[in-house]
Design a protein around this motif. Structure first.
Motif, PDB file in Angstrom:
ATOM      1  N   TYR A   1     -18.756 -19.907 -29.174  1.00  0.00           N
ATOM      2  CA  TYR A   1     -19.082 -19.838 -27.821  1.00  0.00           C
ATOM      3  C   TYR A   1     -17.559 -19.571 -26.984  1.00  0.00           C
ATOM      4  O   TYR A   1     -17.489 -18.920 -26.508  1.00  0.00           O
TER       5      TYR A   1
ATOM      6  N   GLU B   1     -14.465 -20.063 -29.079  1.00  0.00           N
ATOM      7  CA  GLU B   1     -13.890 -18.891 -29.245  1.00  0.00           C
ATOM      8  C   GLU B   1     -13.590 -17.971 -28.902  1.00  0.00           C
ATOM      9  O   GLU B   1     -12.746 -16.916 -28.725  1.00  0.00           O
ATOM     10  N   ASN B   2     -14.871 -16.910 -28.934  1.00  0.00           N
ATOM     11  CA  ASN B   2     -15.560 -15.615 -28.775  1.00  0.00           C
ATOM     12  C   ASN B   2     -16.069 -15.490 -27.733  1.00  0.00           C
ATOM     13  O   ASN B   2     -17.692 -15.230 -28.281  1.00  0.00           O
ATOM     14  N   PRO B   3     -16.699 -15.149 -26.596  1.00  0.00           N
ATOM     15  CA  PRO B   3     -18.026 -15.222 -25.581  1.00  0.00           C
ATOM     16  C   PRO B   3     -19.086 -13.918 -25.994  1.00  0.00           C
ATOM     17  O   PRO B   3     -20.083 -14.112 -26.320  1.00  0.00           O
ATOM     18  N   ASN B   4     -17.843 -12.765 -26.542  1.00  0.00           N
ATOM     19  CA  ASN B   4     -18.768 -11.596 -26.602  1.00  0.00           C
ATOM     20  C   ASN B   4     -19.226 -11.203 -27.953  1.00  0.00           C
ATOM     21  O   ASN B   4     -20.721 -11.422 -27.351  1.00  0.00           O
ATOM     22  N   ASP B   5     -18.529 -11.893 -28.731  1.00  0.00           N
ATOM     23  CA  ASP B   5     -19.533 -11.784 -30.006  1.00  0.00           C
ATOM     24  C   ASP B   5     -19.912 -12.635 -30.008  1.00  0.00           C
ATOM     25  O   ASP B   5     -21.314 -13.085 -30.774  1.00  0.00           O
ATOM     26  N   TRP B   6     -20.191 -13.933 -30.038  1.00  0.00           N
ATOM     27  CA  TRP B   6     -21.514 -15.133 -29.725  1.00  0.00           C
ATOM     28  C   TRP B   6     -22.590 -14.889 -28.863  1.00  0.00           C
ATOM     29  O   TRP B   6     -23.493 -14.986 -28.982  1.00  0.00           O
TER      30      TRP B   6
ATOM     31  N   LYS C   1      -8.964 -22.235 -30.041  1.00  0.00           N
ATOM     32  CA  LYS C   1      -9.027 -22.374 -28.500  1.00  0.00           C
ATOM     33  C   LYS C   1      -9.957 -23.849 -28.156  1.00  0.00           C
ATOM     34  O   LYS C   1      -9.983 -23.963 -27.214  1.00  0.00           O
TER      35      LYS C   1
END
Length: 148
Positions: free
Chosen positions: A96, A98-103, A59
Motif C-alpha cells: 500500500y 509503495e503504490n496505493p492505487n495498484d494495491w 519508499k
C-alpha cells in the motif's frame, strides 16, 4: 484504505470489519492510549526493515525507518480490519505504501474472487534476490560514478 495518507490508516477502528471475534483478539484499540496494541507478544514479531526494503522497495522502507510508530499502527490496523497475520498485514501495508492505487486494484480484484497476491513471499525466492542485488549494485555503481 485508499486515500487519506498514512495518518488515516492509524486512526480509530472502523466498523466495517466482519471477521470472527476470535481472530480479532490479535490486536485491539486502546482508547486511553488512542493506539492499536497487540494482545500477544507473537503479534509484535514480523520481518524487519530489510524485509520491507527487499519486498516493497525504498519508499515503504524510508517511511518505516523515519516514522516507525505510524508504521506499526498501520500494520496493527490492517491486522484488525482485514483479519490478517502480522506478516500478511506488513506485506499488504508495504505494498500500500509503495503504490496505493495498484494495491487497491489488487485488493478489490481479490474481494471479487480474483487472484490473491502473496505480498509476504513475492520476490523473495533466490533468483529474485540475486537479480535485486545485481541491479542494486549497478545503480549504486552508476550513482558513485556520477558523484565522483
Amino acid at each position: 484504505m485508499p486515500g487519506g495518507g498514512i495518518s488515516s490508516l492509524v486512526n480509530k477502528p472502523t466498523t466495517h470489519c466482519t471477521a470472527p471475534l476470535s481472530k480479532l483478539a490479535m490486536v485491539r484499540f486502546d482508547p486511553t492510549l488512542e493506539k492499536w496494541v497487540p494482545t500477544a507478544p507473537e503479534d509484535e514479531v514480523g520481518y524487519g526493515p530489510m524485509g520491507t526494503l527487499l519486498r516493497a522497495g525504498p519508499k515503504p522502507f524510508l517511511i518505516r525507518v523515519l516514522n516507525p510508530d505510524n508504521y506499526e499502527q498501520g500494520v496493527f490496523k490492517f491486522m484488525y480490519n482485514e483479519n490478517m497475520s502480522r506478516m500478511e498485514a506488513q506485506g499488504n501495508f508495504d505494498a500500500y505504501l509503495e503504490n496505493p492505487n495498484d494495491w487497491a486494484y489488487q485488493y478489490f480484484k481479490e474481494k471479487n474472487g480474483g487472484f490473491k497476491k502473496d505480498y509476504v513471499n513475492d520476490g523473495m525466492d533466490p533468483q529474485s534476490l540475486i537479480l535485486k542485488g545485481v541491479w542494486s549494485s549497478l545503480v549504486f555503481a552508476l550513482a558513485m560514478r556520477g558523484i565522483y
